[in-house]
Scaffold this active site. Structure first.
Site, PDB file in Angstrom:
ATOM      1  N   GLU A   1       6.495  48.077  83.780  1.00 10.65           N
ATOM      2  CA  GLU A   1       6.633  48.653  85.136  1.00 10.65           C
ATOM      3  C   GLU A   1       6.491  50.175  85.089  1.00 10.65           C
ATOM      4  O   GLU A   1       7.330  50.928  85.600  1.00 10.65           O
ATOM      5  CB  GLU A   1       7.988  48.261  85.757  1.00 10.65           C
TER       6      GLU A   1
ATOM      7  N   SER B   1       4.201  41.245  83.181  1.00 10.56           N
ATOM      8  CA  SER B   1       5.297  41.356  82.213  1.00 10.56           C
ATOM      9  C   SER B   1       5.214  40.265  81.154  1.00 10.56           C
ATOM     10  O   SER B   1       5.465  40.515  79.979  1.00 10.56           O
ATOM     11  CB  SER B   1       6.650  41.270  82.924  1.00 10.56           C
TER      12      SER B   1
END
Ligand SMILES: [Zn+2]
Length: 360
Positions: free
Chosen positions: A93, A24
């Protein structure tokens, strides 16, 4: 509504790896750089992922970025229709979109339209199997970056995400949602990543390694089979590094071990010559032992004799550097030789952090 196609060619960038590998953060870094360059950026995250607030994607450096929480490709399409001039699309994700949503089709489409699409997601499930949709995305990507976390057990580069239920490695067939159990994940290397199976429980291997000829390996095996592992089904395989040439020595040996592991609770593999002797070509006994890292432990046998303890330390060191696991050290006594002082044996125990027993 028409898309204002630019002349530049689209690109698909994939950021993948295990949990805690910094996926991320990398996604945020790339998206932020695009923003600095005054490009129009749209970020999506699945609405199931509420860990870090409604509209942000998480990063450890607390540098979250505004993201649209969505739960379907349809919702992403609706947002894209209102933002035709988007130049960069980020999806975090991506595995949360699951099998039913054609998220790969979405990525392909906008790359075709000339957009820069950057996706981040898990490469493997907790079972260490490829995780949809990452394999397909990696196949069609222009750029793939695979990030690695650090193993929480040994500090080496991690391989996959370890699922722990009530502190123990999860079983292969454990349901994804377990009510009333405490569950967490850790990054683990290949050695420390463990998937447990309920069925086909396989036996365990004990390598019986001696420091010297006549160390007393057989009497240690006897001790184990008659008292420590009483009532267990045990098979002994003798691994000698004799130079006798047989065609498929290694593969025959592997097959034999595989078969015996299913039929027995424990297998003793008695190393007849030293661990550094070759089994086939340059392939040593030690190399062979490393194949069974996860399912084996070493029982080191040494005579309780003056002057042999340095040999014990050296052997432990070599085996540890190969990431092999120890069960214990067994010292065998023979009445006709000079015994080592028990203080020195204690010292070896402290140095190696290994337990020991003395076999009279
Ligand atoms: Zn590890």
């Amino acid at each position: 509504m028409e898309f204002h196609l630019k002349s530049n060619i689209g690109i698909l960038e994939v950021i993948t790896g295990s949990m805690f590998s910094g996926k991320s953060e990398e996604l945020i870094r790339r998206l932020r750089r695009a923003k600095y360059a005054k490009q129009k950026v749209i970020v999506f995250k699945h609405s199931i992922d509420r860990r870090y607030g409604e509209g942000g994607i998480y990063s450890h450096a607390n540098s979250s970025l505004e993201a649209y929480p969505v739960n379907s490709v349809k919702q992403m399409e609706e947002i894209m229709e209102k933002n035709n001039d988007t130049e960069v699309i980020g999806i975090d994700e991506i595995q949360f979109f699951g099998e039913k949503e054609d998220v790969v089709g979405f990525c392909k489409k906008y790359v075709e339209f000339g957009k820069r699409v950057i996706v981040a997601g898990l490469d493997m499930s907790f079972r260490a199997e490829p995780y949809h949709p990452m394999p397909e995305l990696m196949g069609i990507a222009d750029q793939v970056d695979k990030f690695r976390a650090i193993c929480t057990v040994c500090g080496k580069p991690a391989y996959a995400s370890q699922r722990l239920i009530n502190g123990k490695p999860a079983y292969y067939d454990d349901p994804l949602v377990l009510v009333g159990a405490s569950e967490n994940y850790e990054a683990r290397c290949r050695r420390h990543h463990i998937v447990r199976y309920r069925k086909n429980n396989k036996g365990k291997i004990y390598f019986i390694v001696g420091t010297d000829i006549g160390a007393g390996k057989k009497s240690v095996e006897k001790l184990y089979s008659e008292s420590i592992l009483k009532d267990k089904k045990i098979k002994t395989i003798i691994l000698s590094s004799e130079t006798e040439k047989s065609e498929n020595r290694l593969s025959d040996l592997r097959k034999e071990i595989e078969k015996e592991l299913i039929e027995n609770d424990f297998i003793f593999i008695r190393i007849v010559k030293g661990i550094l002797f070759p089994l086939e070509g340059n392939y040593t006994v030690l190399d062979f032992m490393c194949e069974y890292r996860k399912s084996s432990e070493i029982i080191l046998v040494s005579r309780n004799k003056k002057g042999l303890l340095n040999q014990v330390l050296l052997t432990v060191d070599i085996l540890r550097k190969s990431d092999l696991n120890f069960k214990e050290i067994v010292y065998t006594n023979r009445s006709d030789i000079d015994k080592e002082d028990s203080e020195i044996i204690e010292e070896v125990c402290k140095l190696t952090k290994l337990s020991y027993r003395v076999l009279e």
